[in-house]
Structures are given as C-alpha cells and as structure tokens.
Design a protein around this motif. Sequence first.
Motif, PDB file in Angstrom:
ATOM      1  N   LEU A   3       0.834  -1.212   0.000  1.00  0.00           N
ATOM      2  CA  LEU A   3       0.000   0.000   0.000  1.00  0.00           C
ATOM      3  C   LEU A   3       0.865   1.257   0.000  1.00  0.00           C
ATOM      4  CD1 LEU A   3      -2.814  -1.091   2.461  1.00  0.00           C
ATOM      5  CD2 LEU A   3      -3.106  -0.505   0.037  1.00  0.00           C
ATOM      6  N   ASP A   4       1.894   1.286   0.847  1.00  0.00           N
ATOM      7  CA  ASP A   4       2.784   2.446   0.883  1.00  0.00           C
ATOM      8  C   ASP A   4       3.497   2.632  -0.452  1.00  0.00           C
ATOM      9  OD1 ASP A   4       2.073   3.044   3.465  1.00  0.00           O
ATOM     10  OD2 ASP A   4       3.865   2.172   4.384  1.00  0.00           O
ATOM     11  N   HIS A   5       3.865   1.540  -1.103  1.00  0.00           N
ATOM     12  CA  HIS A   5       4.540   1.609  -2.403  1.00  0.00           C
ATOM     13  C   HIS A   5       3.589   2.140  -3.480  1.00  0.00           C
ATOM     14  CE1 HIS A   5       7.322   0.507  -5.599  1.00  0.00           C
ATOM     15  NE2 HIS A   5       6.294  -0.051  -6.224  1.00  0.00           N
ATOM     16  N   VAL A   6       2.401   1.575  -3.566  1.00  0.00           N
ATOM     17  CA  VAL A   6       1.434   1.959  -4.600  1.00  0.00           C
ATOM     18  C   VAL A   6       1.036   3.432  -4.466  1.00  0.00           C
ATOM     19  CG1 VAL A   6      -0.953   1.607  -5.387  1.00  0.00           C
ATOM     20  CG2 VAL A   6       0.553  -0.357  -5.006  1.00  0.00           C
ATOM     21  N   PHE A   7       0.925   3.920  -3.240  1.00  0.00           N
ATOM     22  CA  PHE A   7       0.488   5.294  -3.029  1.00  0.00           C
ATOM     23  C   PHE A   7       1.643   6.274  -2.856  1.00  0.00           C
ATOM     24  CE2 PHE A   7      -3.301   2.839  -2.196  1.00  0.00           C
ATOM     25  CZ  PHE A   7      -4.230   3.538  -2.954  1.00  0.00           C
ATOM     26  N   GLY A   8       2.848   5.864  -3.236  1.00  0.00           N
ATOM     27  CA  GLY A   8       3.988   6.759  -3.328  1.00  0.00           C
ATOM     28  C   GLY A   8       4.627   7.170  -2.017  1.00  0.00           C
ATOM     29  N   ASP A   9       4.361   6.467  -0.932  1.00  0.00           N
ATOM     30  CA  ASP A   9       4.945   6.831   0.355  1.00  0.00           C
ATOM     31  C   ASP A   9       6.347   6.271   0.541  1.00  0.00           C
ATOM     32  OD1 ASP A   9       2.617   8.212   1.163  1.00  0.00           O
ATOM     33  OD2 ASP A   9       1.701   6.324   1.768  1.00  0.00           O
ATOM     34  N   THR A  10       6.530   4.990   0.210  1.00  0.00           N
ATOM     35  CA  THR A  10       7.806   4.308   0.408  1.00  0.00           C
ATOM     36  C   THR A  10       8.008   3.299  -0.706  1.00  0.00           C
ATOM     37  OG1 THR A  10       7.451   4.449   2.800  1.00  0.00           O
ATOM     38  CG2 THR A  10       9.166   2.963   2.062  1.00  0.00           C
ATOM     39  N   ALA A  11       9.197   3.314  -1.296  1.00  0.00           N
ATOM     40  CA  ALA A  11       9.495   2.325  -2.340  1.00  0.00           C
ATOM     41  C   ALA A  11       9.592   0.942  -1.708  1.00  0.00           C
ATOM     42  CB  ALA A  11      10.796   2.668  -3.038  1.00  0.00           C
ATOM     43  N   PHE A  12       9.131  -0.063  -2.430  1.00  0.00           N
ATOM     44  CA  PHE A  12       9.207  -1.446  -1.965  1.00  0.00           C
ATOM     45  C   PHE A  12      10.182  -2.179  -2.871  1.00  0.00           C
ATOM     46  CE2 PHE A  12       7.558  -5.890  -1.879  1.00  0.00           C
ATOM     47  CZ  PHE A  12       7.760  -6.127  -0.532  1.00  0.00           C
ATOM     48  N   THR A  13      11.267  -2.650  -2.295  1.00  0.00           N
ATOM     49  CA  THR A  13      12.275  -3.384  -3.045  1.00  0.00           C
ATOM     50  C   THR A  13      11.857  -4.844  -3.142  1.00  0.00           C
ATOM     51  OG1 THR A  13      13.980  -1.910  -2.218  1.00  0.00           O
ATOM     52  CG2 THR A  13      14.712  -4.012  -3.127  1.00  0.00           C
ATOM     53  N   MET A  14      11.928  -5.393  -4.348  1.00  0.00           N
ATOM     54  CA  MET A  14      11.532  -6.783  -4.542  1.00  0.00           C
ATOM     55  C   MET A  14      12.393  -7.693  -3.663  1.00  0.00           C
ATOM     56  SD  MET A  14      11.306  -9.021  -8.042  1.00  0.00           S
ATOM     57  CE  MET A  14      13.050  -8.939  -8.397  1.00  0.00           C
ATOM     58  N   PRO A  15      11.757  -8.463  -2.785  1.00  0.00           N
ATOM     59  CA  PRO A  15      12.519  -9.350  -1.906  1.00  0.00           C
ATOM     60  C   PRO A  15      12.825 -10.693  -2.570  1.00  0.00           C
ATOM     61  CG  PRO A  15      10.211  -9.493  -1.370  1.00  0.00           C
ATOM     62  CD  PRO A  15      10.341  -8.454  -2.474  1.00  0.00           C
ATOM     63  N   THR A  16      13.749 -11.422  -2.000  1.00  0.00           N
ATOM     64  CA  THR A  16      13.923 -12.832  -2.341  1.00  0.00           C
ATOM     65  C   THR A  16      13.014 -13.593  -1.387  1.00  0.00           C
ATOM     66  OG1 THR A  16      16.215 -12.504  -3.010  1.00  0.00           O
ATOM     67  CG2 THR A  16      15.553 -14.754  -2.430  1.00  0.00           C
ATOM     68  N   PRO A  17      12.055 -14.370  -1.905  1.00  0.00           N
ATOM     69  CA  PRO A  17      11.131 -15.082  -1.011  1.00  0.00           C
ATOM     70  C   PRO A  17      11.732 -16.384  -0.492  1.00  0.00           C
ATOM     71  CG  PRO A  17      10.512 -15.437  -3.297  1.00  0.00           C
ATOM     72  CD  PRO A  17      11.698 -14.505  -3.309  1.00  0.00           C
ATOM     73  N   TYR A  18      11.622 -16.606   0.802  1.00  0.00           N
ATOM     74  CA  TYR A  18      12.115 -17.830   1.443  1.00  0.00           C
ATOM     75  C   TYR A  18      10.959 -18.545   2.116  1.00  0.00           C
ATOM     76  CZ  TYR A  18      16.897 -16.330   0.714  1.00  0.00           C
ATOM     77  OH  TYR A  18      18.093 -15.968   0.142  1.00  0.00           O
ATOM     78  N   LEU A  19      10.860 -19.851   1.881  1.00  0.00           N
ATOM     79  CA  LEU A  19       9.815 -20.670   2.473  1.00  0.00           C
ATOM     80  C   LEU A  19      10.285 -21.222   3.811  1.00  0.00           C
ATOM     81  CD1 LEU A  19       7.098 -22.218   2.286  1.00  0.00           C
ATOM     82  CD2 LEU A  19       8.373 -24.036   1.112  1.00  0.00           C
ATOM     83  N   ALA A  20       9.479 -20.996   4.849  1.00  0.00           N
ATOM     84  CA  ALA A  20       9.745 -21.527   6.181  1.00  0.00           C
ATOM     85  C   ALA A  20       8.674 -22.561   6.516  1.00  0.00           C
ATOM     86  CB  ALA A  20       9.711 -20.405   7.212  1.00  0.00           C
ATOM     87  N   LEU A  21       9.073 -23.631   7.185  1.00  0.00           N
ATOM     88  CA  LEU A  21       8.136 -24.640   7.651  1.00  0.00           C
ATOM     89  C   LEU A  21       7.775 -24.336   9.100  1.00  0.00           C
ATOM     90  CD1 LEU A  21       9.793 -27.857   6.170  1.00  0.00           C
ATOM     91  CD2 LEU A  21       7.972 -26.433   5.181  1.00  0.00           C
ATOM     92  N   ILE A  22       6.481 -24.459   9.408  1.00  0.00           N
ATOM     93  CA  ILE A  22       5.953 -24.093  10.719  1.00  0.00           C
ATOM     94  C   ILE A  22       5.372 -25.331  11.392  1.00  0.00           C
ATOM     95  CG2 ILE A  22       4.359 -22.545  11.924  1.00  0.00           C
ATOM     96  CD1 ILE A  22       6.617 -21.134  10.247  1.00  0.00           C
TER      97      ILE A  22
END
Length: 127
Positions: free
Chosen positions: A12-31
């Motif tokens: 939401l902050d990225h889309v509305f120009g408040d804060t840039a969102f850097t594309m993360p590397t996604p990591y899968l965790a088991l719970i």
Amino acid sequence: MPMLEYLKNALLDHVFGDTAFTMPTPYLALIDDGNAEITTSGTAYARMDMSGKFAAASGGVKVTNAAFDFAAATADWGIVTKWRIYDNSSGGNAMWEGTFATPRTVLTGDTFHVASGDLTHEIDDPA
C-alpha cells in the motif's frame, strides 16, 4: 492463503507513493503445530529460496510450478502444519502464510517434499 500485515502495508505504501518497496527474495519456512518455525540448530533445516519456483501470476493467483525437497532432517522436526514466506533466509519479515492440506511428522532422516501446485498465493479482496 493470507497475505500478512507487513506485506499489505509495504505494498500500500509503495502503490500510493509513500515508500518504495524493493523486490525481496522469497524464502519458504516450515511451521510446526505450535505455530513456530522449525528449529535450525542441529537439524539440517534451513529456509528454502523460492526464486523461480512459481509460475507467472494469472487471475490474481500465483502457484508453485515445481516440486522440491528440503534437506534430510538430522534430528526430528516435529509436526509440520503450515508454511510462511519470509523476505530473508533468517529473521526478516513474514509476508505470506498458509496451511498444508495434510500435517506431516518429520523424523530424523526424512525429507519434507512440496509438490508442484502445493503453495498458492492470492491477494485478498474482501470487496
């Protein structure tokens, strides 16, 4: 499966120009069944880098397009019931969460297998 608050707010902050969102590397965790991530010390468990393991989004949904296995457990991991996607290989921010269709007990020597199509991500749209 639900998007968690951190990611909702970041997008939401990225889309509305408040804060840039850097594309993360996604990591899968088991719970486990106590809602905690599997213990890493002495168990051979590590989060799985999910880069390239998803098909392109279609219809607002993103689904795994490859099967993969975690390393063989060198100690019991307990009962794995859920998964979370984080933005880091350790620590970091939880972005997405879901439940496996069937809980699985992982004992010493077992590998945890995730089949193609097992993880589905969808942006919630309550409207």
